[in-house]
Design a protein around this motif. Structure first.
Motif, mmCIF file in Angstrom:
data_model
loop_
_atom_site.group_PDB
_atom_site.id
_atom_site.type_symbol
_atom_site.label_atom_id
_atom_site.label_comp_id
_atom_site.label_asym_id
_atom_site.label_seq_id
_atom_site.Cartn_x
_atom_site.Cartn_y
_atom_site.Cartn_z
ATOM 1 N N ASN A 1 -13.551 18.916 -28.409
ATOM 2 C CA ASN A 1 -13.660 18.947 -29.864
ATOM 3 C C ASN A 1 -12.455 19.689 -30.435
ATOM 4 N N VAL A 2 -11.447 18.931 -30.876
ATOM 5 C CA VAL A 2 -10.188 19.521 -31.314
ATOM 6 C C VAL A 2 -10.364 20.342 -32.587
ATOM 7 N N ALA A 3 -11.138 19.815 -33.544
ATOM 8 C CA ALA A 3 -11.334 20.543 -34.799
ATOM 9 C C ALA A 3 -11.947 21.917 -34.542
ATOM 10 N N SER A 4 -12.964 21.956 -33.696
ATOM 11 C CA SER A 4 -13.596 23.235 -33.369
ATOM 12 C C SER A 4 -12.632 24.155 -32.615
ATOM 13 N N ALA A 5 -11.769 23.570 -31.794
ATOM 14 C CA ALA A 5 -10.799 24.376 -31.044
ATOM 15 C C ALA A 5 -9.823 25.057 -31.980
ATOM 16 N N VAL A 6 -9.328 24.317 -32.967
ATOM 17 C CA VAL A 6 -8.386 24.887 -33.941
ATOM 18 C C VAL A 6 -9.031 26.051 -34.680
ATOM 19 N N ILE A 7 -10.234 25.801 -35.207
ATOM 20 C CA ILE A 7 -10.917 26.822 -35.994
ATOM 21 C C ILE A 7 -11.323 28.004 -35.125
ATOM 22 N N SER A 8 -11.868 27.734 -33.943
ATOM 23 C CA SER A 8 -12.325 28.807 -33.066
ATOM 24 C C SER A 8 -11.184 29.740 -32.688
ATOM 25 N N ALA A 9 -10.087 29.156 -32.217
ATOM 26 C CA ALA A 9 -8.958 29.981 -31.792
ATOM 27 C C ALA A 9 -8.341 30.724 -32.962
ATOM 28 N N ALA A 10 -8.241 30.058 -34.110
ATOM 29 C CA ALA A 10 -7.666 30.711 -35.288
ATOM 30 C C ALA A 10 -8.538 31.874 -35.747
ATOM 31 N N LEU A 11 -9.855 31.650 -35.792
ATOM 32 C CA LEU A 11 -10.753 32.719 -36.228
ATOM 33 C C LEU A 11 -10.775 33.878 -35.231
ATOM 34 N N LEU A 12 -10.676 33.561 -33.942
ATOM 35 C CA LEU A 12 -10.610 34.626 -32.946
ATOM 36 C C LEU A 12 -9.365 35.489 -33.169
ATOM 37 N N LEU B 1 -24.262 23.438 -25.018
ATOM 38 C CA LEU B 1 -23.228 22.778 -25.812
ATOM 39 C C LEU B 1 -22.971 21.372 -25.277
ATOM 40 N N ASP B 2 -22.651 20.440 -26.180
ATOM 41 C CA ASP B 2 -22.245 19.119 -25.720
ATOM 42 C C ASP B 2 -20.878 19.224 -25.049
ATOM 43 N N ARG B 3 -20.476 18.142 -24.373
ATOM 44 C CA ARG B 3 -19.245 18.204 -23.576
ATOM 45 C C ARG B 3 -18.014 18.610 -24.395
ATOM 46 N N GLY B 4 -17.891 18.058 -25.611
ATOM 47 C CA GLY B 4 -16.724 18.360 -26.441
ATOM 48 C C GLY B 4 -16.630 19.830 -26.787
ATOM 49 N N ASN B 5 -17.742 20.425 -27.218
ATOM 50 C CA ASN B 5 -17.747 21.842 -27.571
ATOM 51 C C ASN B 5 -17.690 22.744 -26.340
ATOM 52 N N ARG B 6 -18.202 22.229 -25.207
ATOM 53 C CA ARG B 6 -18.120 23.021 -23.980
ATOM 54 C C ARG B 6 -16.666 23.150 -23.515
ATOM 55 N N ILE B 7 -15.897 22.092 -23.682
ATOM 56 C CA ILE B 7 -14.466 22.142 -23.358
ATOM 57 C C ILE B 7 -13.749 23.101 -24.301
ATOM 58 N N THR B 8 -14.141 23.083 -25.577
ATOM 59 C CA THR B 8 -13.571 24.024 -26.538
ATOM 60 C C THR B 8 -13.872 25.457 -26.122
ATOM 61 N N MET B 9 -15.110 25.696 -25.705
ATOM 62 C CA MET B 9 -15.501 27.026 -25.214
ATOM 63 C C MET B 9 -14.649 27.435 -24.018
ATOM 64 N N LEU B 10 -14.379 26.491 -23.136
ATOM 65 C CA LEU B 10 -13.611 26.776 -21.924
ATOM 66 C C LEU B 10 -12.219 27.304 -22.254
ATOM 67 N N PHE B 11 -11.449 26.535 -23.030
ATOM 68 C CA PHE B 11 -10.056 26.909 -23.275
ATOM 69 C C PHE B 11 -9.925 28.023 -24.312
ATOM 70 N N SER B 12 -10.764 27.997 -25.347
ATOM 71 C CA SER B 12 -10.692 29.063 -26.351
ATOM 72 C C SER B 12 -11.243 30.374 -25.816
ATOM 73 N N GLY B 13 -12.174 30.297 -24.864
ATOM 74 C CA GLY B 13 -12.776 31.505 -24.331
ATOM 75 C C GLY B 13 -12.005 32.143 -23.204
ATOM 76 N N ALA B 14 -11.267 31.345 -22.425
ATOM 77 C CA ALA B 14 -10.607 31.872 -21.237
ATOM 78 C C ALA B 14 -9.153 32.260 -21.462
ATOM 79 N N GLN B 15 -8.488 31.589 -22.391
ATOM 80 C CA GLN B 15 -7.072 31.873 -22.587
ATOM 81 C C GLN B 15 -6.877 33.152 -23.395
ATOM 82 N N LYS B 16 -5.763 33.819 -23.152
ATOM 83 C CA LYS B 16 -5.420 35.045 -23.869
ATOM 84 C C LYS B 16 -4.063 34.882 -24.536
ATOM 85 N N SER B 17 -3.941 35.427 -25.736
ATOM 86 C CA SER B 17 -2.789 35.137 -26.586
ATOM 87 C C SER B 17 -1.656 36.149 -26.432
#
Length: 336
Positions: free
Chosen positions: A127-138, A258-274
């Motif tokens: 889920n690209v839209a959620s990834a953008v928002i999730s990472a930005a808000l984090l 989470l559905d697959r799209g949001n689970r993938i978003t959780m994976l990359f937004s949750g594990a990566q460090k900026s």
């Protein structure tokens, strides 16, 4: 040097390699270090001003509605990962200098990447839209949360985060972001039109912060204080932290349904460090000699996460072709 850079495809990683090599060979020191620190702070100010210009306010508001993803993601990034960083710092403390061990605490409290997490979410069919928002808000939360959380977790560490340090964070990171948000009406079209130039300004700002911080570490004797055994310990600890970050984020996404799209978003937004947050924050909070040491685990983790994410995204995309429709907006959004 050219052969080394040829092996590194990512432009940001190339700049980081150049910054570290330059700091090792030509570190800024003495009276020049104060001037360099002012330049670094100015570059960081510009970096967060551009971030404020680029992130549309309506996307932030829209992303807040996905609480099923955002709530657990925030708890994972600033809770579980922060605790893991604290635990890892104690595990490596007998073999590395205290400031390097403290770097694992700092790594743990950092927010996710924006650009990288979004790009790999897109490649994986998430889920690209959620990834953008999730990472930005984090990252926005990181301005408020990372420094106080570091001060809370790092009892007796190598650096002290006091009121003046938090004021510098607000003045150098939050204020320019707010100014960028306020100036969107006039300046955002220019930034979007010159996206490539703005991206290179981002990367250069981060590289300057890394160069100044690592120069302080070189002057403090990082290459003599951290021997081969120390680097092996840091690398091994980073690998364990990486497995915890990716494995835990993926399992958590499945556990909360989470559905697959949001689970993938959780994976990359949750594990990566900026590193885009880590380098500027370290340069603002810590003395240059401490900042370079503290950044050591962050730099190793950043390089490792890029190595891991590409094949992981390829593997995740294989069984998820039916979900690639979620990537239809990726071309515009992942460049934010």
């Amino acid at each position: 040097m050219k052969r080394l850079l040829a092996l590194v495809p990512d432009p940001m990683v190339r700049l980081l390699v150049v910054a570290i090599v330059m700091a090792s060979l030509l570190p800024v020191e003495g009276g020049a270090s104060k001037v360099a620190q002012w330049i670094s702070n100015g570059a960081v100010f510009l970096l967060f001003f551009l971030n404020g210009l680029r992130l549309p306010r309506h996307e932030v508001i829209a992303g807040l509605s996905n609480l099923r993803l955002l709530g657990p993601l925030v708890l994972w990034v600033f809770g579980a990962m922060a605790f893991a960083g604290w635990a890892m710092s104690h595990a490596v403390a007998p073999w590395v200098p205290l400031s390097v061990a403290t770097g694992f605490v700092f790594l743990g409290v950092l927010p996710s990447t924006v650009q990288s997490a979004t790009a790999y979410t897109s490649l994986s069919g998430g889920n690209v839209a959620s990834a953008v928002i999730s990472a930005a808000l984090l990252n926005i939360l990181g301005v408020f949360v990372s420094a106080p959380l570091f001060a809370l977790v790092d009892h007796g560490g190598a650096a002290v985060v006091d009121g003046s340090g938090l004021a510098k964070v607000v003045g150098t990171l939050l204020v320019p972001f707010i100014l960028g948000q306020a100036g969107q009406r006039w300046l955002r079209p220019w930034v979007l039109e010159h996206r490539e130039l703005a991206t290179w300004m981002d990367r250069t700002s981060i590289a300057i912060a890394v160069y100044v911080a690592f120069s302080g570490a070189v002057v403090a004797g990082i290459w003599s204080l951290v021997g081969m055994d120390g680097w092996i310990v840091v690398t091994a600890a980073t690998a364990i932290f990486l497995v915890f970050g990716y494995g835990g984020a993926w399992l958590l996404g499945g556990a909360i349904g989470l559905d697959r799209g949001n689970r993938i978003t959780m994976l990359f937004s949750g594990a990566q460090k900026s590193i885009a947050m880590g380098a500027p924050l370290a340069s603002v909070l810590f003395d240059p000699r401490s900042a370079g040491m503290i950044l050591m685990p962050v730099l190793v983790y950043h390089l490792a996460q890029l190595v891991v994410s590409a094949p992981l995204a390829t593997r995740l995309s294989a069984p998820g072709h039916s979900m690639n429709a979620t990537s239809s907006s990726a071309s515009g959004m992942r460049r934010l």
